[in-house]
Design an enzyme around this catalytic site. Sequence first.
Site, short mmCIF file in Angstrom:
data_model
loop_
_atom_site.label_atom_id
_atom_site.label_comp_id
_atom_site.label_asym_id
_atom_site.label_seq_id
_atom_site.Cartn_x
_atom_site.Cartn_y
_atom_site.Cartn_z
N ASP A 42 -26.30 49.78 -16.57
CA ASP A 42 -25.33 48.98 -15.85
C ASP A 42 -25.38 49.48 -14.39
O ASP A 42 -25.90 50.58 -14.13
CB ASP A 42 -23.95 49.24 -16.47
CG ASP A 42 -22.83 48.63 -15.68
OD1 ASP A 42 -22.86 47.41 -15.48
OD2 ASP A 42 -21.93 49.37 -15.27
N LEU A 43 -24.89 48.69 -13.46
CA LEU A 43 -24.98 49.11 -12.05
C LEU A 43 -23.66 49.73 -11.55
O LEU A 43 -23.57 50.95 -11.38
CB LEU A 43 -25.37 47.91 -11.17
CG LEU A 43 -25.52 48.21 -9.68
CD1 LEU A 43 -26.67 49.16 -9.40
CD2 LEU A 43 -25.73 46.91 -8.89
N ASP A 44 -22.66 48.86 -11.34
CA ASP A 44 -21.40 49.33 -10.76
C ASP A 44 -20.69 50.30 -11.70
O ASP A 44 -20.36 49.94 -12.83
CB ASP A 44 -20.46 48.13 -10.52
CG ASP A 44 -21.05 47.12 -9.55
OD1 ASP A 44 -21.50 47.54 -8.48
OD2 ASP A 44 -21.06 45.92 -9.87
N THR A 81 -19.71 51.77 -6.76
CA THR A 81 -19.25 50.53 -6.12
C THR A 81 -18.12 49.87 -6.89
O THR A 81 -17.53 48.91 -6.40
CB THR A 81 -20.41 49.51 -6.00
OG1 THR A 81 -21.11 49.51 -7.23
CG2 THR A 81 -21.35 49.86 -4.86
N LYS A 124 -13.83 45.46 -15.22
CA LYS A 124 -15.12 46.15 -15.10
C LYS A 124 -16.17 45.47 -15.99
O LYS A 124 -15.93 45.26 -17.18
CB LYS A 124 -14.99 47.62 -15.47
CG LYS A 124 -14.28 48.42 -14.39
CD LYS A 124 -14.33 49.90 -14.68
CE LYS A 124 -13.64 50.69 -13.58
NZ LYS A 124 -13.53 52.10 -13.94
N GLY A 125 -17.30 45.15 -15.40
CA GLY A 125 -18.38 44.52 -16.15
C GLY A 125 -18.20 43.02 -16.36
O GLY A 125 -19.04 42.36 -16.94
N ARG A 183 -17.59 37.46 -11.80
CA ARG A 183 -16.63 37.15 -10.73
C ARG A 183 -15.66 36.04 -11.17
O ARG A 183 -14.45 36.14 -10.98
CB ARG A 183 -17.41 36.71 -9.49
CG ARG A 183 -16.62 36.77 -8.20
CD ARG A 183 -17.48 36.34 -7.03
NE ARG A 183 -18.78 36.98 -7.04
CZ ARG A 183 -19.86 36.51 -6.42
NH1 ARG A 183 -19.79 35.39 -5.74
NH2 ARG A 183 -21.01 37.15 -6.47
N SER A 239 -26.77 44.25 -15.33
CA SER A 239 -25.51 44.20 -14.57
C SER A 239 -24.96 42.79 -14.52
O SER A 239 -25.72 41.82 -14.46
CB SER A 239 -25.77 44.70 -13.15
OG SER A 239 -24.68 44.38 -12.30
N ALA A 240 -23.63 42.68 -14.49
CA ALA A 240 -22.99 41.37 -14.35
C ALA A 240 -22.99 40.89 -12.89
O ALA A 240 -22.68 39.73 -12.62
CB ALA A 240 -21.55 41.46 -14.84
N SER A 241 -23.35 41.78 -11.97
CA SER A 241 -23.18 41.45 -10.55
C SER A 241 -24.26 40.53 -9.99
O SER A 241 -25.44 40.68 -10.28
CB SER A 241 -23.16 42.74 -9.73
OG SER A 241 -22.98 42.41 -8.38
N ASN A 251 -24.57 40.55 -6.83
CA ASN A 251 -24.90 41.30 -5.61
C ASN A 251 -25.75 42.52 -5.92
O ASN A 251 -25.81 43.45 -5.10
CB ASN A 251 -23.62 41.74 -4.91
CG ASN A 251 -22.80 40.57 -4.40
OD1 ASN A 251 -23.29 39.78 -3.59
ND2 ASN A 251 -21.59 40.42 -4.89
N LYS A 281 -20.30 39.85 -20.07
CA LYS A 281 -20.00 40.88 -21.05
C LYS A 281 -18.55 40.67 -21.50
O LYS A 281 -17.74 40.29 -20.67
CB LYS A 281 -20.13 42.28 -20.41
CG LYS A 281 -21.54 42.60 -19.88
CD LYS A 281 -21.51 43.86 -19.00
CE LYS A 281 -22.84 44.08 -18.31
NZ LYS A 281 -22.85 45.20 -17.35
N GLU A 325 -23.34 52.39 -19.88
CA GLU A 325 -22.27 51.51 -19.39
C GLU A 325 -20.99 52.27 -19.05
O GLU A 325 -20.68 53.26 -19.71
CB GLU A 325 -21.89 50.53 -20.51
CG GLU A 325 -22.39 49.13 -20.34
CD GLU A 325 -21.72 48.35 -19.23
OE1 GLU A 325 -20.67 48.76 -18.71
OE2 GLU A 325 -22.25 47.31 -18.85
N ASP A 326 -20.24 51.79 -18.07
CA ASP A 326 -18.94 52.41 -17.77
C ASP A 326 -17.77 51.54 -18.19
O ASP A 326 -16.62 51.93 -18.01
CB ASP A 326 -18.82 52.68 -16.25
CG ASP A 326 -18.64 51.40 -15.46
OD1 ASP A 326 -19.36 50.42 -15.76
OD2 ASP A 326 -17.80 51.35 -14.57
P1 B16 Z 1 -20.25 40.16 -8.37
P2 B16 Z 1 -21.66 45.77 -13.50
C1 B16 Z 1 -19.93 44.02 -12.49
O1 B16 Z 1 -21.05 44.84 -12.34
C2 B16 Z 1 -18.68 44.73 -12.01
O2 B16 Z 1 -18.37 45.80 -12.88
C3 B16 Z 1 -17.52 43.78 -11.98
O3 B16 Z 1 -16.38 44.42 -11.46
C4 B16 Z 1 -17.88 42.56 -11.12
O4 B16 Z 1 -16.83 41.61 -11.12
C5 B16 Z 1 -19.15 41.91 -11.68
O5 B16 Z 1 -20.19 42.88 -11.67
C6 B16 Z 1 -19.59 40.70 -10.87
O6 B16 Z 1 -19.95 41.15 -9.60
O7 B16 Z 1 -18.96 39.58 -7.93
O8 B16 Z 1 -20.89 41.09 -7.37
O9 B16 Z 1 -21.22 39.10 -8.88
O10 B16 Z 1 -20.64 46.82 -13.78
O11 B16 Z 1 -21.96 44.85 -14.69
O12 B16 Z 1 -22.91 46.32 -12.86
MG MG Z 2 -20.08 48.74 -14.60
#
Ligand code: B16
Ligand code: MG
Length: 221
Positions: free
Chosen positions: A9-11, A17, A45-46, A49, A114-116, A118, A145, A169-170
């Site tokens: 996982d990233l964040d 972050t 978390k995870g 958006r 990662s769900a992000s 970004n 997730k 994962e966190d």
């Molecule tokens: P974005 P991960 C997740 O990343 C974050 O934990 C979560 O807080 C965030 O809303 C989600 O990514 C979407 O991110 O707005 O940048 O697309 O923990 O899965 O790496």
């Molecule tokens: Mg995370």
Amino acid sequence: MDIKGVIFDLDGVLVDTARFHYLAWRKLANQLGFDFSEIENEALKGVSRKASLEYLLKLGGLEKNDEEKSELASLKNDWYISLISNLDESVLLPGVMPLIKALKEEGFALALGSASKNAMPVLESTGLIHYLDYIADGNSTEKSKPDPEVFYIAARGIGLSPGECLVVEDSEKGIAAAVEGGFHSLGIGDQEVLGEADFVLASLENITVSELMEKFTVNNI
Ligand code: B16
Ligand code: MG
């Protein structure tokens, strides 16, 4: 089955972050007239958006139409992007780089799950991009997730089955996704939140590849 790949996982696992996501959501909540605590933030978390915004609006007892929701999500993302605009290696969490380098040297396939949306700029500015064999992120997925979709995509990307991969994962929802998908799982953070994981560590600091893999072979998990 032996572990041949690791899906990170990233964040909150590789980079610090998660707190920037929290700050941006709290700013949005405040602007909408209510507060948002770190404890409440655990549930985000995870989470994607879009799903995070739905959760926040529910918490504040607010209803918005689709156009307003899209504006609010963009506003949060603009704040988040400005918070991550000057990232460098210093945002890497303790122990991450040594472990990633050691895993690579020992021949493990490494992927991002990662769900992000970004993830790319974060991976580029921290140098992590050079060590990952495959990137699955919020741009590759349709389901958030705790659905295991992002980890399935990552495993497929590195040519392994879920049983051959360890997910790190966190978030509670990320661990739930890993368990649901049939992956080995390592939670980083609080045992109380991540108790569903095969193992939980406070951080990736000072753990060697052999110590890590031993946890999964000795107990045959
Ligand atoms: P974005 P991960 C997740 O990343 C974050 O934990 C979560 O807080 C965030 O809303 C989600 O990514 C979407 O991110 O707005 O940048 O697309 O923990 O899965 O790496
Ligand atoms: Mg995370």
